[in-house]
Write a protein that holds these residues in place. Sequence first.
Motif, PDB file in Angstrom:
ATOM      1  N   LEU A  11       0.981  -1.231   0.032  1.00 57.65           N
ATOM      2  CA  LEU A  11       0.044   0.017   0.171  1.00 57.65           C
ATOM      3  C   LEU A  11       0.795   1.254   0.152  1.00 57.65           C
ATOM      4  N   CYS A  12       2.235   1.262   0.709  1.00 54.74           N
ATOM      5  CA  CYS A  12       2.956   2.292   0.660  1.00 54.74           C
ATOM      6  C   CYS A  12       3.471   3.000  -0.468  1.00 54.74           C
ATOM      7  N   GLN A  13       3.497   1.707  -1.549  1.00 59.40           N
ATOM      8  CA  GLN A  13       3.894   2.280  -2.775  1.00 59.40           C
ATOM      9  C   GLN A  13       2.960   2.965  -3.758  1.00 59.40           C
ATOM     10  N   GLU A  14       1.628   2.935  -3.244  1.00 53.91           N
ATOM     11  CA  GLU A  14       0.789   3.546  -4.009  1.00 53.91           C
ATOM     12  C   GLU A  14       0.395   4.842  -3.816  1.00 53.91           C
ATOM     13  N   ALA A  31       2.681  12.310   9.863  1.00 55.75           N
ATOM     14  CA  ALA A  31       2.967  10.783   9.909  1.00 55.75           C
ATOM     15  C   ALA A  31       4.092  10.662   8.926  1.00 55.75           C
ATOM     16  N   GLN A  32       4.224  11.295   7.761  1.00 54.62           N
ATOM     17  CA  GLN A  32       5.364  11.262   6.849  1.00 54.62           C
ATOM     18  C   GLN A  32       6.911  11.694   7.603  1.00 54.62           C
ATOM     19  N   LEU A  33       6.640  12.771   8.143  1.00 53.32           N
ATOM     20  CA  LEU A  33       7.804  13.486   8.961  1.00 53.32           C
ATOM     21  C   LEU A  33       8.300  12.303   9.940  1.00 53.32           C
ATOM     22  N   LEU A  34       7.220  11.961  10.537  1.00 57.68           N
ATOM     23  CA  LEU A  34       7.803  10.918  11.668  1.00 57.68           C
ATOM     24  C   LEU A  34       8.476   9.742  11.138  1.00 57.68           C
ATOM     25  N   GLU A 201     -16.381   2.981  12.985  1.00 59.08           N
ATOM     26  CA  GLU A 201     -15.250   2.081  12.877  1.00 59.08           C
ATOM     27  C   GLU A 201     -14.707   1.842  11.416  1.00 59.08           C
ATOM     28  N   PRO A 202     -15.425   1.814  10.467  1.00 60.64           N
ATOM     29  CA  PRO A 202     -14.487   1.637   9.338  1.00 60.64           C
ATOM     30  C   PRO A 202     -13.748   2.966   8.926  1.00 60.64           C
ATOM     31  N   TRP A 203     -14.148   4.244   9.567  1.00 63.79           N
ATOM     32  CA  TRP A 203     -13.505   5.341   9.282  1.00 63.79           C
ATOM     33  C   TRP A 203     -12.255   5.215   9.937  1.00 63.79           C
ATOM     34  N   ALA A 204     -12.202   5.033  11.095  1.00 66.86           N
ATOM     35  CA  ALA A 204     -11.091   4.679  12.149  1.00 66.86           C
ATOM     36  C   ALA A 204     -10.121   3.731  11.502  1.00 66.86           C
ATOM     37  N   ARG A 205     -10.533   2.636  10.871  1.00 70.15           N
ATOM     38  CA  ARG A 205      -9.564   1.696  10.207  1.00 70.15           C
ATOM     39  C   ARG A 205      -9.050   2.383   9.128  1.00 70.15           C
ATOM     40  N   PHE A 206      -9.968   3.158   8.113  1.00 69.45           N
ATOM     41  CA  PHE A 206      -9.358   3.784   7.021  1.00 69.45           C
ATOM     42  C   PHE A 206      -8.212   4.798   7.411  1.00 69.45           C
ATOM     43  N   TRP A 207      -8.515   5.798   8.722  1.00 67.06           N
ATOM     44  CA  TRP A 207      -7.561   6.427   9.047  1.00 67.06           C
ATOM     45  C   TRP A 207      -6.197   5.547   9.475  1.00 67.06           C
ATOM     46  N   TYR A 208      -6.351   4.463  10.243  1.00 67.53           N
ATOM     47  CA  TYR A 208      -5.106   4.092  10.511  1.00 67.53           C
ATOM     48  C   TYR A 208      -4.515   3.214   9.273  1.00 67.53           C
ATOM     49  N   VAL A 209      -5.019   2.781   8.304  1.00 70.56           N
ATOM     50  CA  VAL A 209      -4.196   2.194   7.253  1.00 70.56           C
ATOM     51  C   VAL A 209      -3.611   3.094   6.331  1.00 70.56           C
ATOM     52  N   VAL A 211      -2.704   6.595   7.163  1.00 71.84           N
ATOM     53  CA  VAL A 211      -1.701   7.243   8.026  1.00 71.84           C
ATOM     54  C   VAL A 211      -0.444   6.184   8.113  1.00 71.84           C
ATOM     55  N   SER A 212      -0.615   4.664   8.287  1.00 71.69           N
ATOM     56  CA  SER A 212       0.305   3.969   8.319  1.00 71.69           C
ATOM     57  C   SER A 212       1.111   3.754   7.153  1.00 71.69           C
ATOM     58  N   ALA A 213       0.401   3.629   5.900  1.00 69.69           N
ATOM     59  CA  ALA A 213       0.871   3.649   4.555  1.00 69.69           C
ATOM     60  C   ALA A 213       1.949   4.833   4.368  1.00 69.69           C
TER      61      ALA A 213
END
Length: 278
Positions: A11-14, A31-34, A201-209, A211-213
């Motif tokens: 995902l992080c390549q997209e 998140a990118q800075l971190l 809950e789906p929005w929280a997972r969307f945010w997490y995914v 931000v992590s990417a």
Amino acid sequence: MEVPRRPLVDLCQEELPSLAKETIGAYLESAQLLGRRTAELHVALASDTTDPSFAPVPFSTLQQRSLYQSMRSQASQVFQLLRNRLHTLPDAAREDALRVLDLEEQVLGRFRSLLDQRITAMSIRCHGDYHLGQVLYTGKDFVVIDFEGEPARSLGERRIKRSPLRDVAGMLRSFHYAASVALMGPTSGGVVRPEDQSALEPWARFWYVWVSAAYLRAYLDVARDATFLPHAREELIVLLDAYLLEKAIYELGYELNNRPSWARIPLQGILQLMETAP
């Protein structure tokens, strides 16, 4: 709104979807800075090749087997604890707990990929207890603090050289906690009414995914040529996946012993990781 169920390494390549940019906004840049600062930290920790305490060492097959055995042993202990504490969990968490218990053999089998894939990378001294609580935001940048490692481990264990992806996994799991705690009721530190939780809950997972990417992409951009990272996609996925699963299982054991009302967070983390094919 669809949340992809693919490895974060892919995902992080997209390109980040426009919906993520619109809804998450400036936190993606944070998140990118971190991610960049995390990579720079690991590059610095790996830079001294003359001091035996800090010089990188090859990630050996013996270390792979030891890592596999320790992860599998911890998981077995936590699954037994989960069975023993099942009656203490809130109803929603108990449902997730039963689903996780049904996946016990699959979880243990997931760690076996550590033995099936040769890891061609170096081990270094890492932070050891890396999460959002260990970074301070100045308003423009991040400062990393508390380098003593996990307090529960002996000094000798804290000094062991490991893959820095263990630190990365710790931060990624911390993003999941941040999103999940926000969904909890005000009495548990959250900001969402109980009747609204299921819809959000789906929005929280969307945010997490996403931000992590964003974090992982920035990390890999800086550390891509470092010797402490495996350069093959398959190796990177196997190692990061194992550390993420190990961390979620560790968190489950902690919550069962200290905050049973929070156990649903790592339980959902485990379920989501098992939904993602490595």
